[in-house]
Motif scaffolding. Structure first.
Motif, PDB file in Angstrom:
ATOM      1  N   SER A 108       0.894  -1.010  -0.048  1.00 36.39           N
ATOM      2  CA  SER A 108       0.024  -0.041  -0.096  1.00 36.39           C
ATOM      3  C   SER A 108       0.852   1.272  -0.044  1.00 36.39           C
ATOM      4  N   ALA A 109       0.413   2.272  -0.600  1.00 39.38           N
ATOM      5  CA  ALA A 109       1.044   3.682  -0.490  1.00 39.38           C
ATOM      6  C   ALA A 109       0.191   4.641  -0.062  1.00 39.38           C
ATOM      7  N   LEU A 110       0.993   5.787   0.771  1.00 37.88           N
ATOM      8  CA  LEU A 110       0.506   6.904   1.155  1.00 37.88           C
ATOM      9  C   LEU A 110       1.330   7.831   0.893  1.00 37.88           C
ATOM     10  N   ASP A 111       0.906   8.941   0.210  1.00 36.51           N
ATOM     11  CA  ASP A 111       1.534  10.431   0.182  1.00 36.51           C
ATOM     12  C   ASP A 111       0.722  11.258   0.892  1.00 36.51           C
ATOM     13  N   SER A 112       1.552  12.205   1.429  1.00 41.43           N
ATOM     14  CA  SER A 112       1.102  13.650   2.122  1.00 41.43           C
ATOM     15  C   SER A 112       1.974  14.574   1.778  1.00 41.43           C
ATOM     16  N   ASP A 113       1.186  15.907   1.340  1.00 47.28           N
ATOM     17  CA  ASP A 113       2.056  17.161   1.260  1.00 47.28           C
ATOM     18  C   ASP A 113       1.384  18.012   2.655  1.00 47.28           C
ATOM     19  N   PHE A 114       2.517  18.707   2.989  1.00 46.55           N
ATOM     20  CA  PHE A 114       2.092  19.550   4.289  1.00 46.55           C
ATOM     21  C   PHE A 114       2.848  20.833   4.143  1.00 46.55           C
ATOM     22  N   SER A 115       2.249  21.802   4.779  1.00 39.61           N
ATOM     23  CA  SER A 115       2.718  23.301   4.911  1.00 39.61           C
ATOM     24  C   SER A 115       2.338  23.808   6.132  1.00 39.61           C
ATOM     25  N   ASN A 116       3.060  24.507   6.861  1.00 36.36           N
ATOM     26  CA  ASN A 116       2.651  25.467   7.997  1.00 36.36           C
ATOM     27  C   ASN A 116       3.344  26.529   8.137  1.00 36.36           C
ATOM     28  N   LEU A 117       2.918  27.403   8.788  1.00 38.59           N
ATOM     29  CA  LEU A 117       3.340  28.868   8.870  1.00 38.59           C
ATOM     30  C   LEU A 117       3.144  29.317  10.515  1.00 38.59           C
ATOM     31  N   GLY A 118       4.066  29.751  11.232  1.00 33.83           N
ATOM     32  CA  GLY A 118       3.849  30.292  12.476  1.00 33.83           C
ATOM     33  C   GLY A 118       4.982  31.030  13.380  1.00 33.83           C
ATOM     34  N   LEU A 119       4.568  31.325  14.715  1.00 26.09           N
ATOM     35  CA  LEU A 119       5.768  31.865  15.539  1.00 26.09           C
ATOM     36  C   LEU A 119       6.201  30.902  16.303  1.00 26.09           C
ATOM     37  N   GLN A 120       7.639  31.078  16.346  1.00 28.60           N
ATOM     38  CA  GLN A 120       8.096  30.092  17.386  1.00 28.60           C
ATOM     39  C   GLN A 120       8.785  31.040  18.789  1.00 28.60           C
ATOM     40  N   LEU A 121       8.489  30.913  19.681  1.00 29.00           N
ATOM     41  CA  LEU A 121       8.866  31.449  20.970  1.00 29.00           C
ATOM     42  C   LEU A 121       9.762  30.519  21.569  1.00 29.00           C
ATOM     43  N   ASN A 122      11.042  31.132  22.087  1.00 28.90           N
ATOM     44  CA  ASN A 122      11.811  30.378  23.151  1.00 28.90           C
ATOM     45  C   ASN A 122      12.266  31.099  24.309  1.00 28.90           C
ATOM     46  N   ILE A 123      12.223  30.508  25.387  1.00 29.14           N
ATOM     47  CA  ILE A 123      12.331  31.344  26.541  1.00 29.14           C
ATOM     48  C   ILE A 123      13.564  30.298  27.384  1.00 29.14           C
ATOM     49  N   PRO A 124      14.775  31.165  27.428  1.00 26.94           N
ATOM     50  CA  PRO A 124      15.893  30.151  28.127  1.00 26.94           C
ATOM     51  C   PRO A 124      15.659  30.289  29.609  1.00 26.94           C
ATOM     52  N   LEU A 125      15.587  29.297  30.233  1.00 23.58           N
ATOM     53  CA  LEU A 125      15.416  29.295  31.709  1.00 23.58           C
ATOM     54  C   LEU A 125      16.570  29.072  32.709  1.00 23.58           C
ATOM     55  N   TYR A 126      17.468  28.015  32.299  1.00 29.69           N
ATOM     56  CA  TYR A 126      18.539  27.766  33.060  1.00 29.69           C
ATOM     57  C   TYR A 126      19.440  26.737  32.193  1.00 29.69           C
ATOM     58  N   GLN A 127      20.873  27.395  32.004  1.00 30.96           N
ATOM     59  CA  GLN A 127      21.537  26.693  31.240  1.00 30.96           C
ATOM     60  C   GLN A 127      22.994  26.347  32.126  1.00 30.96           C
ATOM     61  N   GLY A 128      22.685  26.010  33.406  1.00 33.80           N
ATOM     62  CA  GLY A 128      23.937  25.691  34.383  1.00 33.80           C
ATOM     63  C   GLY A 128      25.054  26.764  34.609  1.00 33.80           C
ATOM     64  N   GLY A 129      24.378  28.017  34.670  1.00 27.94           N
ATOM     65  CA  GLY A 129      25.157  29.184  34.945  1.00 27.94           C
ATOM     66  C   GLY A 129      26.056  29.618  33.725  1.00 27.94           C
ATOM     67  N   LEU A 130      25.831  28.939  32.420  1.00 28.95           N
ATOM     68  CA  LEU A 130      26.833  29.266  31.517  1.00 28.95           C
ATOM     69  C   LEU A 130      26.626  30.884  30.926  1.00 28.95           C
ATOM     70  N   THR A 131      25.306  31.307  30.912  1.00 26.32           N
ATOM     71  CA  THR A 131      25.166  32.745  30.338  1.00 26.32           C
ATOM     72  C   THR A 131      25.724  33.761  31.536  1.00 26.32           C
ATOM     73  N   SER A 132      25.462  33.470  32.516  1.00 26.80           N
ATOM     74  CA  SER A 132      25.952  34.511  33.571  1.00 26.80           C
ATOM     75  C   SER A 132      27.447  34.474  33.541  1.00 26.80           C
ATOM     76  N   SER A 133      28.126  33.455  33.472  1.00 28.79           N
ATOM     77  CA  SER A 133      29.509  33.142  33.650  1.00 28.79           C
ATOM     78  C   SER A 133      30.104  34.084  32.130  1.00 28.79           C
ATOM     79  N   ARG A 134      29.517  33.838  30.880  1.00 27.87           N
ATOM     80  CA  ARG A 134      30.072  34.451  29.846  1.00 27.87           C
ATOM     81  C   ARG A 134      29.712  35.862  30.119  1.00 27.87           C
ATOM     82  N   GLN A 135      28.756  36.406  30.933  1.00 32.20           N
ATOM     83  CA  GLN A 135      28.574  37.702  30.961  1.00 32.20           C
ATOM     84  C   GLN A 135      29.673  38.399  31.781  1.00 32.20           C
ATOM     85  N   ARG A 136      30.216  37.697  32.813  1.00 30.39           N
ATOM     86  CA  ARG A 136      31.205  38.210  33.680  1.00 30.39           C
ATOM     87  C   ARG A 136      32.515  38.125  32.840  1.00 30.39           C
TER      88      ARG A 136
END
Length: 444
Positions: free
Chosen positions: A294-322
């Motif tokens: 059996s064969a199954l074909d699918s076409d897809f498309s999407n459009l949207g906004l992607q939000l990313n909120i950094p919460l904690y990276q083991g102190g890496l960001t603060s260390s780089r700032q210092r």
């Protein structure tokens, strides 16, 4: 503030083209010096920093594809296998991503523009360094050659005095001491000639290493070259200009600006990011379940906004700032050091020009005086009121004064060029001005 210029007396008449001059040698160095060639390549590389920084603000587009063979078993709990489907899947996906809010990318773009300016300033600094290296190597050769000629002329004069002392001893008008003194001076002159020949050869090789070939005869400064003091005749104005315009100061200032923005860039690692993301793709699967394909074909498309909120990276960001903050403090210290060094260079070279002009004037007068003293001593020796050593000392004084005058003239010209470099304005026009003070017809 007055326009800062370092004036040179330029004679308004054509120059016969006999020996190589400073401008020719400088242009050869532009084409052949490895260090300057590397600086040009680094400039091209540095200009790409702005392009790379701008790329972080523009959309990215990627295309991906896949094909995969899949096998699996389906069974009831602790029961027999119900089916063993196997199938192939393949497809592709086109993805568009446009950053909407990425503060670190904007800061990175600002940094890239500063890095491009840094590359431009480094190239100008390399060009100024080339001018100074070429001029120093050129005048080292000229001085070494003039010193060698003076040593040889002095040796010849001593040889004549030695011959005269021998003849005078033979006829009884002089003692053997006169002959021994002349012989000692002649032997010393021979040793000086050997050392001068070696130094001349070394200086020639040093210049050839810059221009990539033998320079040939070089034009020396004109005998009556008149050098003029820097304008304005105020050392404080030159120091102030150096603290602001020196290329070393400009480079350190750009480095401090980049380091300051790096603090903000690392701080932005705590901020959320927002991207516009669009996908369009196609997928196809072929399967065999129960022996029936059996064969199954699918076409897809999407459009949207992607939000990313950094919460904690083991102190890496603060260390780089210092880290960025510490680097900024170091950059500020380097900037202050560059300002002080630029001010010191301006003071040293301004005084070098002023003192050099006075020294040249005094040595020109001393040259005339020493020549008169030599003639007087020769006449006194002939009439018996001077001894042989007086004549020999007078001979040495004449050639030593001529050598010192040549050295003072060259040092003054170099101080003028270095003073312009200290305030960041040294260019090819300054080479042309110095070149007009040379005498190609006197090249040897």
């Amino acid at each position: 503030m007055k326009k800062l210029v370092c004036l040179l007396a330029v004679p308004f008449f054509s120059l016969p083209a006999f020996g190589a001059d400073l401008l020719q040698v400088y242009r050869d160095a532009q084409d052949n010096d490895p260090g300057f060639s590397a600086a040009r390549s680094l400039l091209d590389a540095g200009r790409e920093k702005t392009v790379q920084g701008r790329a972080g603000l523009l959309p990215s587009l990627s295309l991906s594809g896949n094909t995969m063979w899949n096998e699996s078993e389906i069974s009831s709990h602790n029961g027999p296998v119900l089916m063993k489907p196997s199938y192939n899947t393949n497809g592709y996906q086109l993805t568009l991503s446009q950053p909407l809010f990425r503060w670190q990318n904007w800061i990175g773009y600002d940094q890239s523009k500063l890095q491009g300016a840094q590359a431009e300033a480094s190239y100008v600094q390399a060009r100024q360094d080339l001018i100074l290296r070429v001029a120093q190597a050129y005048f080292d050769v000229v001085y070494a050659q003039q010193n060698l000629l003076a040593v040889r002329a002095n040796k010849q004069a001593i040889a004549q005095q030695l011959e005269l002392a021998k003849k005078s001893f033979e006829v009884g008008t002089a003692t053997i001491t006169d002959t021994h003194e002349a012989q000692a001076q002649f032997d010393l002159a021979t040793a000086k000639e050997i050392a001068a020949e070696s130094d001349f050869e070394i200086r020639q090789r040093s210049l050839a290493a810059i221009i990539g070939k033998e320079a040939g005869p070089l034009a020396p400064p004109r005998k009556e070259t008149q050098l003029v003091a820097p304008e304005p005749a105020d050392i404080a104005e030159w120091v102030k200009a150096a603290e602001q315009g020196s290329l070393s100061v400009q480079l350190q200032q750009l480095g401090a600006d980049i380091a300051a923005r790096e603090i903000d860039k690392q701080r932005a690692g705590h901020y959320p990011t927002v991207d516009l993301v669009a996908n369009k793709g196609y997928a196809k699967s072929l399967s065999t379940v129960g022996g029936s394909p059996s064969a199954l074909d699918s076409d897809f498309s999407n459009l949207g906004l992607q939000l990313n909120i950094p919460l904690y990276q083991g102190g890496l960001t603060s260390s780089r700032q210092r880290e960025a903050s510490a680097n900024f403090n170091a950059a500020k210290s380097n900037l202050e050091a560059a300002r002080r060094n630029a001010a010191l260079a301006a003071r040293q070279n301004y005084l070098g020009v002023a003192n050099g002009l006075a020294q040249v004037k005094a040595l020109r007068a001393a040259t005339v005086s020493s020549q008169s003293a030599l003639e007087s001593n020769k006449l006194g020796y002939e009439v018996g009121v001077r001894i042989n050593i007086d004549v020999l000392n007078a001979e040495n004084q004449v050639y030593a004064t001529r050598r010192d005058l040549a050295k003072a003239t060259i040092d003054t010209l170099m101080s003028q060029l270095k003073l312009k470099a200290a305030v960041g304005t040294l260019g090819e026009s300054d080479i042309e001005q110095v070149n007009a003070l040379l005498d190609p017809s006197a090249a040897e």
